[in-house]
Design a protein around this motif. Structure first.
Motif, PDB file in Angstrom:
ATOM      1  N   TYR A  18       0.433  -1.060  -0.397  1.00 15.16           N
ATOM      2  CA  TYR A  18       0.355  -0.133  -0.169  1.00 15.16           C
ATOM      3  C   TYR A  18       1.037   1.131  -0.345  1.00 15.16           C
ATOM      4  O   TYR A  18       0.814   2.168   1.040  1.00 15.16           O
ATOM      5  N   ASN A  19       1.666   1.485  -0.735  1.00 11.47           N
ATOM      6  CA  ASN A  19       2.261   3.378  -1.547  1.00 11.47           C
ATOM      7  C   ASN A  19       1.959   3.769  -1.923  1.00 11.47           C
ATOM      8  O   ASN A  19       1.889   3.673  -3.712  1.00 11.47           O
ATOM      9  N   ARG A  20       1.510   4.720  -1.312  1.00 12.23           N
ATOM     10  CA  ARG A  20       0.894   6.147  -1.981  1.00 12.23           C
ATOM     11  C   ARG A  20       1.565   7.545  -1.841  1.00 12.23           C
ATOM     12  O   ARG A  20       2.594   7.325  -1.112  1.00 12.23           O
ATOM     13  N   THR A  21       1.625   7.895  -2.967  1.00 12.03           N
ATOM     14  CA  THR A  21       2.413   9.096  -3.318  1.00 12.03           C
ATOM     15  C   THR A  21       1.404  10.496  -3.219  1.00 12.03           C
ATOM     16  O   THR A  21       0.249  10.524  -3.668  1.00 12.03           O
ATOM     17  N   ARG A  22       1.932  11.376  -2.289  1.00 16.12           N
ATOM     18  CA  ARG A  22       0.029  12.747  -2.139  1.00 16.12           C
ATOM     19  C   ARG A  22       1.304  13.477  -3.377  1.00 16.12           C
ATOM     20  O   ARG A  22       2.372  14.179  -3.251  1.00 16.12           O
ATOM     21  N   PHE A  23       0.821  14.278  -4.284  1.00 17.13           N
ATOM     22  CA  PHE A  23       1.206  15.266  -5.371  1.00 17.13           C
ATOM     23  C   PHE A  23       0.121  16.497  -4.901  1.00 17.13           C
ATOM     24  O   PHE A  23      -1.147  16.580  -4.547  1.00 17.13           O
ATOM     25  N   ALA A  24       0.915  17.991  -4.788  1.00 17.28           N
ATOM     26  CA  ALA A  24      -0.004  18.924  -4.483  1.00 17.28           C
ATOM     27  C   ALA A  24      -0.222  19.528  -5.921  1.00 17.28           C
ATOM     28  O   ALA A  24       0.594  19.747  -7.187  1.00 17.28           O
ATOM     29  N   VAL A  25      -1.500  20.293  -6.121  1.00 13.34           N
ATOM     30  CA  VAL A  25      -1.390  21.184  -7.549  1.00 13.34           C
ATOM     31  C   VAL A  25      -1.475  22.545  -7.122  1.00 13.34           C
ATOM     32  O   VAL A  25      -1.957  22.743  -5.863  1.00 13.34           O
ATOM     33  N   ILE A  26      -0.433  22.849  -7.942  1.00 10.61           N
ATOM     34  CA  ILE A  26      -0.098  24.476  -7.551  1.00 10.61           C
ATOM     35  C   ILE A  26      -0.763  25.590  -8.997  1.00 10.61           C
ATOM     36  O   ILE A  26      -0.271  24.733  -9.484  1.00 10.61           O
ATOM     37  N   CYS A  27      -0.876  27.011  -8.485  1.00  9.66           N
ATOM     38  CA  CYS A  27      -1.017  27.762  -9.376  1.00  9.66           C
ATOM     39  C   CYS A  27      -0.710  29.215  -8.573  1.00  9.66           C
ATOM     40  O   CYS A  27       0.066  29.116  -7.769  1.00  9.66           O
ATOM     41  N   LEU A  28      -0.531  30.105  -9.304  1.00  8.90           N
ATOM     42  CA  LEU A  28      -0.514  31.479  -9.023  1.00  8.90           C
ATOM     43  C   LEU A  28      -1.687  31.645  -8.299  1.00  8.90           C
ATOM     44  O   LEU A  28      -2.982  31.554  -8.964  1.00  8.90           O
ATOM     45  N   PRO A  29      -1.354  32.812  -7.612  1.00  9.67           N
ATOM     46  CA  PRO A  29      -3.607  32.779  -6.999  1.00  9.67           C
ATOM     47  C   PRO A  29      -4.074  33.567  -7.978  1.00  9.67           C
ATOM     48  O   PRO A  29      -5.512  33.715  -7.731  1.00  9.67           O
ATOM     49  N   GLN A  30      -3.489  34.276  -8.831  1.00  9.18           N
ATOM     50  CA  GLN A  30      -4.019  34.739  -9.739  1.00  9.18           C
ATOM     51  C   GLN A  30      -4.777  34.154 -10.553  1.00  9.18           C
ATOM     52  O   GLN A  30      -6.097  34.107 -11.156  1.00  9.18           O
ATOM     53  N   THR A  31      -4.171  32.696 -10.462  1.00 12.87           N
ATOM     54  CA  THR A  31      -5.182  31.673 -11.753  1.00 12.87           C
ATOM     55  C   THR A  31      -6.044  31.339 -11.081  1.00 12.87           C
ATOM     56  O   THR A  31      -7.225  31.196 -11.274  1.00 12.87           O
ATOM     57  N   MET A  32      -5.800  30.748  -9.628  1.00 15.73           N
ATOM     58  CA  MET A  32      -6.991  30.252  -9.482  1.00 15.73           C
ATOM     59  C   MET A  32      -6.841  30.967  -7.635  1.00 15.73           C
ATOM     60  O   MET A  32      -6.186  30.788  -6.920  1.00 15.73           O
ATOM     61  N   ALA A  33      -8.377  31.460  -7.101  1.00 16.53           N
ATOM     62  CA  ALA A  33      -8.139  32.108  -5.652  1.00 16.53           C
ATOM     63  C   ALA A  33      -7.935  30.469  -4.820  1.00 16.53           C
ATOM     64  O   ALA A  33      -8.927  29.406  -5.063  1.00 16.53           O
ATOM     65  N   THR A  34      -8.138  30.157  -3.661  1.00 15.30           N
ATOM     66  CA  THR A  34      -8.366  29.069  -2.619  1.00 15.30           C
ATOM     67  C   THR A  34      -9.799  28.855  -2.567  1.00 15.30           C
ATOM     68  O   THR A  34     -10.854  29.538  -2.814  1.00 15.30           O
ATOM     69  N   PRO A  35      -9.693  27.669  -3.122  1.00 13.39           N
ATOM     70  CA  PRO A  35     -10.541  26.869  -3.343  1.00 13.39           C
ATOM     71  C   PRO A  35     -11.754  26.691  -1.919  1.00 13.39           C
ATOM     72  O   PRO A  35     -10.880  26.937  -0.547  1.00 13.39           O
ATOM     73  N   PRO A  36     -13.050  26.963  -2.417  1.00 15.47           N
ATOM     74  CA  PRO A  36     -13.718  27.435  -0.711  1.00 15.47           C
ATOM     75  C   PRO A  36     -13.495  25.948   0.325  1.00 15.47           C
ATOM     76  O   PRO A  36     -13.668  24.829  -0.684  1.00 15.47           O
ATOM     77  N   ALA A  37     -14.219  25.755   1.416  1.00 14.86           N
ATOM     78  CA  ALA A  37     -14.658  25.108   2.350  1.00 14.86           C
ATOM     79  C   ALA A  37     -15.275  24.293   1.895  1.00 14.86           C
ATOM     80  O   ALA A  37     -17.227  24.234   1.112  1.00 14.86           O
ATOM     81  N   THR A  38     -15.442  23.245   2.178  1.00 15.81           N
ATOM     82  CA  THR A  38     -15.588  21.847   1.170  1.00 15.81           C
ATOM     83  C   THR A  38     -16.589  20.695   2.540  1.00 15.81           C
ATOM     84  O   THR A  38     -17.691  20.191   2.283  1.00 15.81           O
ATOM     85  N   GLY A  39     -15.520  21.374   3.890  1.00 15.72           N
ATOM     86  CA  GLY A  39     -16.000  20.317   4.950  1.00 15.72           C
ATOM     87  C   GLY A  39     -15.244  19.293   4.811  1.00 15.72           C
ATOM     88  O   GLY A  39     -14.939  19.100   6.334  1.00 15.72           O
ATOM     89  N   ARG A  40     -14.145  19.327   4.201  1.00 17.17           N
ATOM     90  CA  ARG A  40     -12.804  17.953   4.015  1.00 17.17           C
ATOM     91  C   ARG A  40     -12.231  18.934   3.503  1.00 17.17           C
ATOM     92  O   ARG A  40     -11.316  18.404   2.332  1.00 17.17           O
ATOM     93  N   ASP A  41     -10.919  19.629   4.161  1.00 20.78           N
ATOM     94  CA  ASP A  41     -10.514  19.793   3.874  1.00 20.78           C
ATOM     95  C   ASP A  41      -9.402  20.818   5.027  1.00 20.78           C
ATOM     96  O   ASP A  41      -9.120  20.047   5.634  1.00 20.78           O
ATOM     97  N   CYS A  42      -7.568  20.768   3.911  1.00 17.44           N
ATOM     98  CA  CYS A  42      -6.634  20.376   4.543  1.00 17.44           C
ATOM     99  C   CYS A  42      -6.051  22.351   4.212  1.00 17.44           C
ATOM    100  O   CYS A  42      -6.010  23.022   3.543  1.00 17.44           O
ATOM    101  N   THR A  43      -4.994  22.437   5.480  1.00 13.86           N
ATOM    102  CA  THR A  43      -4.521  24.094   5.219  1.00 13.86           C
ATOM    103  C   THR A  43      -2.932  24.063   5.562  1.00 13.86           C
ATOM    104  O   THR A  43      -2.699  23.202   6.396  1.00 13.86           O
ATOM    105  N   SER A  44      -2.281  24.236   5.008  1.00 11.78           N
ATOM    106  CA  SER A  44      -1.195  23.847   4.413  1.00 11.78           C
ATOM    107  C   SER A  44       0.028  25.730   4.613  1.00 11.78           C
ATOM    108  O   SER A  44      -0.809  26.280   4.589  1.00 11.78           O
ATOM    109  N   LEU A  45       1.171  25.123   5.874  1.00  7.11           N
ATOM    110  CA  LEU A  45       1.516  26.027   6.415  1.00  7.11           C
ATOM    111  C   LEU A  45       3.315  26.268   6.537  1.00  7.11           C
ATOM    112  O   LEU A  45       3.618  24.970   6.983  1.00  7.11           O
ATOM    113  N   VAL A  46       3.679  26.928   6.351  1.00  6.44           N
ATOM    114  CA  VAL A  46       5.210  26.860   7.006  1.00  6.44           C
ATOM    115  C   VAL A  46       5.530  28.348   7.689  1.00  6.44           C
ATOM    116  O   VAL A  46       5.026  29.661   7.628  1.00  6.44           O
ATOM    117  N   VAL A  47       6.668  27.727   9.376  1.00  3.02           N
ATOM    118  CA  VAL A  47       6.452  28.735  10.067  1.00  3.02           C
ATOM    119  C   VAL A  47       7.726  28.528  10.647  1.00  3.02           C
ATOM    120  O   VAL A  47       8.675  27.396  10.340  1.00  3.02           O
TER     121      VAL A  47
END
Length: 365
Positions: free
Chosen positions: A259-288
């Motif tokens: 059971y070997n899975r890899t996560r891939f992130a889909v990225i773009c500039l904010p002007q291409t697509m804004a933050t998707p609206p909440a769906t009830g099953r969401d993840c917020t990623s940050l770096v600090v």
């Protein structure tokens, strides 16, 4: 070989299928004409052409209305391709992926955007980020984490300073196959693959080809391309890569963990697509980053506990300042539009020497 004569009953059913296929083709083209009109309105209004939330809504409705016998997951795959083909008529989506053709990164992009997306093949994740940030591609897809080998450290480092944000993710089941020009495993001198793939298959390789050199290359598909040039070389990769480069699969599914899975992130500039609206099953990623003092990490976790926000991932990367400072990559369960998540993020920001939200996006169940 002479084809057996079909019975009258079978011929009648084939005629029925041919008739249904013509009806389906007519309806699909009618849908495409409507999609072209939608594209004209979007172009005039300046609204985004690609709406993953809309794609998800349509597919969910189709799945709910499906009476069978088609399986729900097959219906989803069919409709994703239909919507991808229609979107290509409105405005083809340029997507940067790790190349060449046949990588798992490309496979993840196809799963998210559909096969009609216009792929831009890059030699490294650095190039994927650059192509997306510079506007050479509207979206990029990069690997971020594997279940057995952990995070893709280069991707984390690149997220630190990019203007792009994460708008989606794909979790892909990864099956590595050993492939080469020869149909047997005899005489393999080197195995070529991405470093993550070599690590994910190291126990199998130690047992079955212990004397073969492990040679790291930029992607598994690049390894397959090179293996096609030398009969003594083998590669690790997908079945699609073996077909594309004319290689024999000499051993299937050689990854150490089934059971070997890899996560891939889909990225773009904010002007291409804004933050998707909440769906009830969401993840917020940050770096600090936090000041290097006793109790700093404890203080970092307090706002999350106070506001009931679950942390699903915590990774550290050296800040390379020479002072033993670290950046911390955090995934939170929830969306910034939710009051408890917003409150936790506000307090967290005040505690950090560096704070950046990488993105908020829906996750699959």
């Amino acid at each position: 070989m002479v084809e057996p004569v079909a019975s009258q009953a079978l011929l009648a059913l084939r005629d029925q299928i041919d008739s249904l296929d013509k009806q389906l083709l007519l309806l699909l083209n009618q849908r495409a004409h409507v999609a072209e009109q939608v594209g004209e309105i979007k172009r005039a209004e300046g609204t985004p052409f690609f709406r993953p939330d809309r794609v998800a809504q349509v597919i969910d409705k189709i799945r709910a209305a499906n009476p069978g016998p088609l399986k729900a997951e097959h219906v989803s795959a069919i409709w994703r391709e239909i919507m991808s083909a229609c979107l290509a008529l409105e405005s083809p989506q340029r997507v940067a992926v790790l190349g060449p053709v046949g990588t798992f990164c490309e496979q993840a992009a196809i799963e998210y955007f559909g096969g009609a997306a216009d792929m831009t093949y890059c030699a490294s994740f650095d190039e994927v980020f650059h192509a997306t940030a510079s506007g050479g591609a509207q979206f990029g897809v990069v690997g971020v984490e594997n279940m057995t080998e952990g995070v893709v450290t280069r991707s984390l480092d690149l997220f630190l300073h990019t203007p792009c944000h994460v708008v989606g993710e794909v979790s892909l089941l990864i099956r590595h196959n050993l492939m080469r020009k020869e149909p047997s495993m005899h005489g393999i001198e080197a195995v070529l693959a991405h470093p993550q793939a070599l690590a994910q298959c190291q126990n199998w390789l130690n047992k079955h080809v212990p004397d073969a050199e492990r040679r790291a290359v930029s992607s598994n598909a690049e390894g397959a391309r090179l293996a096609a040039t030398n009969p003594a070389w083998a590669a690790l990769g997908s079945e699609r890569a073996s077909t594309l480069f004319g290689l024999h699969i000499t051993a299937h599914a050689v990854q150490d963990e089934a059971y070997n899975r890899t996560r891939f992130a889909v990225i773009c500039l904010p002007q291409t697509m804004a933050t998707p609206p909440a769906t009830g099953r969401d993840c917020t990623s940050l770096v600090v980053s936090v000041p290097n003092r006793p109790g700093a990490m404890h203080d970092l976790l307090v706002p999350l506990k106070t506001h009931g926000v679950s942390m699903t991932r915590l990774e550290s990367r050296p800040a390379r300042t020479g002072q033993w400072d670290y950046y911390f990559y955090i995934d939170l369960d929830g969306h910034p539009s939710q009051p408890h998540v917003a409150a936790a993020l506000t307090e967290l920001r005040e505690l950090c020497a560096f704070f950046k939200i990488l993105g908020a996006y829906p996750v699959k169940a």
